[in-house]
Design a protein around this motif. Structure first.
Motif, PDB file in Angstrom:
ATOM      1  N   ILE A 119       0.842  -1.201   0.000  1.00 22.22           N
ATOM      2  CA  ILE A 119       0.000   0.000   0.000  1.00 22.22           C
ATOM      3  C   ILE A 119       0.873   1.245   0.000  1.00 22.22           C
ATOM      4  CG2 ILE A 119      -1.833   1.234   1.221  1.00 22.22           C
ATOM      5  CD1 ILE A 119      -2.563  -1.410   2.523  1.00 22.22           C
ATOM      6  N   GLU A 120       1.968   1.175   0.762  1.00 19.06           N
ATOM      7  CA  GLU A 120       2.832   2.347   0.864  1.00 19.06           C
ATOM      8  C   GLU A 120       3.432   2.727  -0.484  1.00 19.06           C
ATOM      9  OE1 GLU A 120       5.741   2.147   3.947  1.00 19.06           O
ATOM     10  OE2 GLU A 120       4.236   1.539   5.401  1.00 19.06           O
ATOM     11  N   HIS A 121       3.634   1.718  -1.331  1.00 17.55           N
ATOM     12  CA  HIS A 121       4.221   2.029  -2.636  1.00 17.55           C
ATOM     13  C   HIS A 121       3.239   2.792  -3.520  1.00 17.55           C
ATOM     14  CE1 HIS A 121       7.824  -0.030  -1.754  1.00 17.55           C
ATOM     15  NE2 HIS A 121       7.259  -1.212  -1.640  1.00 17.55           N
ATOM     16  N   LEU A 122       1.932   2.647  -3.242  1.00 15.52           N
ATOM     17  CA  LEU A 122       0.929   3.305  -4.070  1.00 15.52           C
ATOM     18  C   LEU A 122       0.747   4.768  -3.698  1.00 15.52           C
ATOM     19  CD1 LEU A 122      -1.799   0.536  -4.139  1.00 15.52           C
ATOM     20  CD2 LEU A 122      -0.227   1.159  -5.961  1.00 15.52           C
ATOM     21  N   SER A 123       1.012   5.082  -2.437  1.00 14.56           N
ATOM     22  CA  SER A 123       0.682   6.415  -1.946  1.00 14.56           C
ATOM     23  C   SER A 123       1.823   7.403  -2.188  1.00 14.56           C
ATOM     24  CB  SER A 123       0.377   6.333  -0.449  1.00 14.56           C
ATOM     25  OG  SER A 123       0.226   7.612   0.059  1.00 14.56           O
ATOM     26  N   HIS A 124       1.466   8.681  -2.340  1.00 21.20           N
ATOM     27  CA  HIS A 124       2.489   9.704  -2.512  1.00 21.20           C
ATOM     28  C   HIS A 124       2.438  10.752  -1.410  1.00 21.20           C
ATOM     29  CE1 HIS A 124       3.527   8.067  -6.354  1.00 21.20           C
ATOM     30  NE2 HIS A 124       2.249   8.041  -6.663  1.00 21.20           N
ATOM     31  N   LEU A 125       1.567  10.550  -0.429  1.00 21.12           N
ATOM     32  CA  LEU A 125       1.462  11.524   0.655  1.00 21.12           C
ATOM     33  C   LEU A 125       2.698  11.444   1.534  1.00 21.12           C
ATOM     34  CD1 LEU A 125      -2.216  10.882   1.756  1.00 21.12           C
ATOM     35  CD2 LEU A 125      -1.362  12.585   0.175  1.00 21.12           C
ATOM     36  N   ILE A 126       3.021  12.539   2.220  1.00 17.94           N
ATOM     37  CA  ILE A 126       4.202  12.487   3.085  1.00 17.94           C
ATOM     38  C   ILE A 126       3.913  11.669   4.335  1.00 17.94           C
ATOM     39  CG2 ILE A 126       5.124  14.690   2.282  1.00 17.94           C
ATOM     40  CD1 ILE A 126       4.278  15.780   5.073  1.00 17.94           C
ATOM     41  N   THR A 127       2.640  11.357   4.564  1.00 18.69           N
ATOM     42  CA  THR A 127       2.304  10.604   5.770  1.00 18.69           C
ATOM     43  C   THR A 127       2.177   9.111   5.502  1.00 18.69           C
ATOM     44  OG1 THR A 127       0.029  11.163   5.306  1.00 18.69           O
ATOM     45  CG2 THR A 127       1.127  12.455   6.992  1.00 18.69           C
ATOM     46  N   ARG A 128       2.556   8.650   4.296  1.00 18.10           N
ATOM     47  CA  ARG A 128       2.266   7.262   3.922  1.00 18.10           C
ATOM     48  C   ARG A 128       2.946   6.236   4.837  1.00 18.10           C
ATOM     49  NH1 ARG A 128       5.931   9.171   0.356  1.00 18.10           N
ATOM     50  NH2 ARG A 128       7.844   7.991   0.068  1.00 18.10           N
TER      51      ARG A 128
ATOM     52  N   PHE B 306      12.041  -1.223  14.811  1.00 19.57           N
ATOM     53  CA  PHE B 306      10.836  -1.230  13.956  1.00 19.57           C
ATOM     54  C   PHE B 306      10.653   0.125  13.294  1.00 19.57           C
ATOM     55  CE2 PHE B 306       8.621  -4.602  16.750  1.00 19.57           C
ATOM     56  CZ  PHE B 306       9.283  -5.588  16.064  1.00 19.57           C
ATOM     57  N   MET B 307      10.789   1.178  14.132  1.00 15.61           N
ATOM     58  CA  MET B 307      10.601   2.536  13.628  1.00 15.61           C
ATOM     59  C   MET B 307      11.557   2.808  12.482  1.00 15.61           C
ATOM     60  SD  MET B 307       8.318   4.123  15.059  1.00 15.61           S
ATOM     61  CE  MET B 307       7.311   2.771  15.370  1.00 15.61           C
ATOM     62  N   HIS B 308      12.788   2.317  12.655  1.00 15.58           N
ATOM     63  CA  HIS B 308      13.767   2.548  11.601  1.00 15.58           C
ATOM     64  C   HIS B 308      13.290   1.949  10.282  1.00 15.58           C
ATOM     65  CE1 HIS B 308      17.511   2.973   9.489  1.00 15.58           C
ATOM     66  NE2 HIS B 308      17.440   1.702   9.172  1.00 15.58           N
ATOM     67  N   TYR B 309      12.815   0.703  10.350  1.00 19.54           N
ATOM     68  CA  TYR B 309      12.396   0.041   9.113  1.00 19.54           C
ATOM     69  C   TYR B 309      11.077   0.587   8.584  1.00 19.54           C
ATOM     70  CZ  TYR B 309      16.163  -3.271   9.051  1.00 19.54           C
ATOM     71  OH  TYR B 309      17.406  -3.812   8.965  1.00 19.54           O
ATOM     72  N   ILE B 310      10.114   0.813   9.478  1.00 26.62           N
ATOM     73  CA  ILE B 310       8.784   1.201   9.017  1.00 26.62           C
ATOM     74  C   ILE B 310       8.759   2.654   8.577  1.00 26.62           C
ATOM     75  CG2 ILE B 310       6.382   1.498   9.710  1.00 26.62           C
ATOM     76  CD1 ILE B 310       6.730  -0.796  11.624  1.00 26.62           C
ATOM     77  N   LEU B 311       9.266   3.544   9.427  1.00 26.16           N
ATOM     78  CA  LEU B 311       9.060   4.970   9.173  1.00 26.16           C
ATOM     79  C   LEU B 311      10.218   5.632   8.456  1.00 26.16           C
ATOM     80  CD1 LEU B 311       7.486   5.962  12.570  1.00 26.16           C
ATOM     81  CD2 LEU B 311       6.328   5.796  10.396  1.00 26.16           C
ATOM     82  N   GLU B 312      11.434   5.112   8.631  1.00 30.34           N
ATOM     83  CA  GLU B 312      12.569   5.865   8.120  1.00 30.34           C
ATOM     84  C   GLU B 312      13.133   5.326   6.819  1.00 30.34           C
ATOM     85  OE1 GLU B 312      14.944   5.936  11.599  1.00 30.34           O
ATOM     86  OE2 GLU B 312      13.408   7.096  12.622  1.00 30.34           O
ATOM     87  N   VAL B 313      13.213   3.998   6.694  1.00 26.01           N
ATOM     88  CA  VAL B 313      13.755   3.447   5.452  1.00 26.01           C
ATOM     89  C   VAL B 313      12.804   3.743   4.300  1.00 26.01           C
ATOM     90  CG1 VAL B 313      14.403   1.350   4.234  1.00 26.01           C
ATOM     91  CG2 VAL B 313      15.065   1.658   6.605  1.00 26.01           C
ATOM     92  N   GLY B 314      11.492   3.573   4.567  1.00 29.51           N
ATOM     93  CA  GLY B 314      10.494   3.806   3.525  1.00 29.51           C
ATOM     94  C   GLY B 314      10.468   5.236   3.040  1.00 29.51           C
ATOM     95  N   ALA B 315      10.862   6.162   3.914  1.00 31.94           N
ATOM     96  CA  ALA B 315      10.751   7.581   3.569  1.00 31.94           C
ATOM     97  C   ALA B 315      11.810   8.010   2.565  1.00 31.94           C
ATOM     98  CB  ALA B 315      10.861   8.422   4.829  1.00 31.94           C
ATOM     99  N   GLN B 316      12.860   7.191   2.444  1.00 34.40           N
ATOM    100  CA  GLN B 316      13.952   7.635   1.574  1.00 34.40           C
ATOM    101  C   GLN B 316      13.774   7.184   0.131  1.00 34.40           C
ATOM    102  OE1 GLN B 316      17.037   6.078   3.935  1.00 34.40           O
ATOM    103  NE2 GLN B 316      16.699   7.654   5.466  1.00 34.40           N
TER     104      GLN B 316
END
Lengths: 216, 316
Positions: A119-128, B306-316
């Protein structure tokens, strides 16, 4: 405020939400449980307001205000009143011991991360990125409902799930329409009143709030 | 060549300044409790007194009891030599990574417990069993919180990790905040400070670390106490390296080294002030609550991961 900084703050809020879910699971006393529940409402309101600021969505400010008043203050206070009036045992009674519950909780977080990855790959929001956290929070709330004996702790679990769903809505789609938001908030309020009535009925009939006694 | 000299200097600094650091903590604590307190050089006097004193050995003491102080002291100094204090990329920091560092510390704990049991007194055995119960829970929490940083920097080497954090700049990362809290909780347990253990008491029902050392005297006791003092500074320095490395010198230049030294002393003082406030404000927790305290630390570190993988890796 730069977008990057806002993203970091929202990420921090998501991390706090997950931390609070774990804290709710590990509490041993009713009062501290309610404190953490109130804190969850406050953090939720803060995150909602921040997302509203980022997306220039004034409706989210209204949602944030409702959340703060209802979930951060009113509901914990009502629950505390009920506990006081009904002379419930002040300690939380878990069915499974704490370390095992926490390990299950950790496994649930990994599971929800795995599930929400596409799902995260589909979204473009900064909160995804917060979707996985919201999903984990929902599952942790359910875990709390399953593993507790008392009706009150189960209700706290239910309300925590509602908080997480709200958080998921804010994170995934920048919030639901205000009409839906108001409806849900009102529903939760009514639900808490109904729960309160239920507590009295359960106690009058079974002389305890321990749900195991209902089976006999 | 000069960097090797600086490296040796920073190890000596940590080893030789440790008793003074302990003295400063004691002095601060005394002032906080409206007492005069001994001077900050008192630990040196205590150590030199102990080194000069005759040793009393129990008849039943085996070679383990006699060897343990030297092993404990050496392993602590080895651990201290790996940690960069004022300069990154020091030659010694390349010889061992954080896992080896945790290993050095574990050797010290292990031999303290063995020595406690070797002599056969009740207190020694009791202290050893408590210490091992906590060590078994503290070690995973310590490693997990360090691993959060290692995963971010993609290395377990301290110098590489410091470089990564210096390059990244100040970031509001939840994973690192969680790891920091977990690390602080573990360092309280590892160093036997209030609220887990009280370093100032010899009351038998409450002590953990002191209980294992009751039979030691003379230079053996001096070595162990010195090692304990080094360990406190070592943990503080490790926390600075991992979470607040700003100011540490990346090159061998006199001015940069002096700034790094000054900042290290400043951070250390700040750390001690916090430690002293905590030790004065909190009461010792019940022994049976310590495992829960440690598992909280472990889960915080795990959440950080977990936070590192869920929130931070995905953000880059």
């Amino acid at each position: 405020m730069s977008t990057e900084l806002l993203q970091q703050i929202i990420t921090m809020g998501a991390a706090l939400m997950l931390l609070i879910s774990f804290a709710l699971l590990s509490q041993k006393r009713m009062l501290s449980l309610l404190h953490w529940f109130a804190l969850q409402g406050i953090v939720l309101a803060a995150v909602t307001a921040l997302v509203g600021y980022t997306s220039d969505n004034t409706e989210l400010y209204v949602s944030a205000a409702i959340t703060l008043l209802l979930k951060g203050m009113l509901l914990p206070w009502v629950l505390w009143k009920i506990i006081r009036q009904m002379h419930v045992h002040r300690e939380v009674e878990p069915l499974v011991n704490m370390p095992v519950t926490m390990l299950i909780a950790a496994a649930l977080v990994v599971f929800s991360y795995q599930v929400t990855l596409p799902i995260e790959h589909l979204s473009h929001l900064i909160t995804r990125n917060t979707i996985a956290v919201a999903m984990a929070n929902v599952l942790l709330g359910m875990l709390m409902m399953i593993t507790r004996k008392k009706a009150i702790t189960q209700v706290v679990g239910f309300l925590a799930i509602e908080n997480s769903l709200f958080f998921a809505g804010v994170g995934a789609t920048y919030g639901m329409p205000l009409v839906a938001e108001l409806g849900v908030a009102f529903d939760v309020l009514i639900a808490s009143v109904v729960f309160g009535l239920f507590f009295y009925q359960i106690r009058d009939t079974f002389e305890s709030l321990d749900l195991n006694k209902m089976e006999k | 060549m000069t960097i090797l000299l600086v490296n040796i200097a920073q190890i000596l600094l940590m080893v030789l300044a440790a008793p003074m650091a302990a003295g400063i903590v004691k002095k601060m604590k005394a002032r906080m409790q409206n007492r005069q307190g001994a001077g900050i050089f008192q630990p040196y006097r205590d150590l030199s007194k102990l080194f000069g004193k005759e040793m009393v050995l129990a008849d039943h003491a085996s070679w383990i009891f006699r060897a343990a102080p030297y092993i404990i002291f050496t392993s602590t100094v080895l651990a201290a030599s790996v940690v960069p204090v004022i300069v990154v990329d020091s030659p010694f920091s390349w010889t061992a990574d954080v896992i080896a560092l945790a290993g050095f510390l574990a050797i010290g704990t292990f031999f303290t417990a063995l020595a406690g049991m070797d002599i056969g007194t009740v207190f020694g055995g009791m202290g050893a069993s408590r210490e091992m119960t906590f060590a078994a829970l503290a070690e995973p929490a310590l490693l997990m919180s360090i691993f959060v940083l290692s995963v971010t920097a993609q290395s377990t080497n301290l110098s590489v990790m410091i470089h990564h954090i210096l390059d990244a700049g100040i970031l509001l990362k939840p994973s690192i905040a969680f790891a920091l809290i977990a690390m602080l909780m573990v360092s309280i347990v590892e160093n036997g400070r209030i609220p887990v253990d009280n370093p100032g008491t010899h009351l038998e029902v409450t002590m953990i670390h002191e209980a294992m050392l009751l039979e030691y005297s003379g230079r053996h006791l001096a070595l162990i106490e010195w090692a304990t003092q080094i360990k406190l500074v070592l943990f503080a320095t490790l926390i600075f390296d991992l979470f607040f490395p700003w100011g540490i010198s990346t090159a061998v230049a006199t001015s940069a080294l002096l700034i790094a030294l000054g900042l290290w002393v400043f951070k250390l003082m700040l750390f001690f002030v916090l430690l002293v406030i905590m030790e004065t404000a909190l009461a010792k927790m019940r022994l049976f609550e310590v495992p829960q305290f440690l598992s909280t630390a472990f889960f915080l570190a795990l959440l950080g991961m977990f936070m590192h993988y869920i929130l931070e890796v995905g953000a880059q």
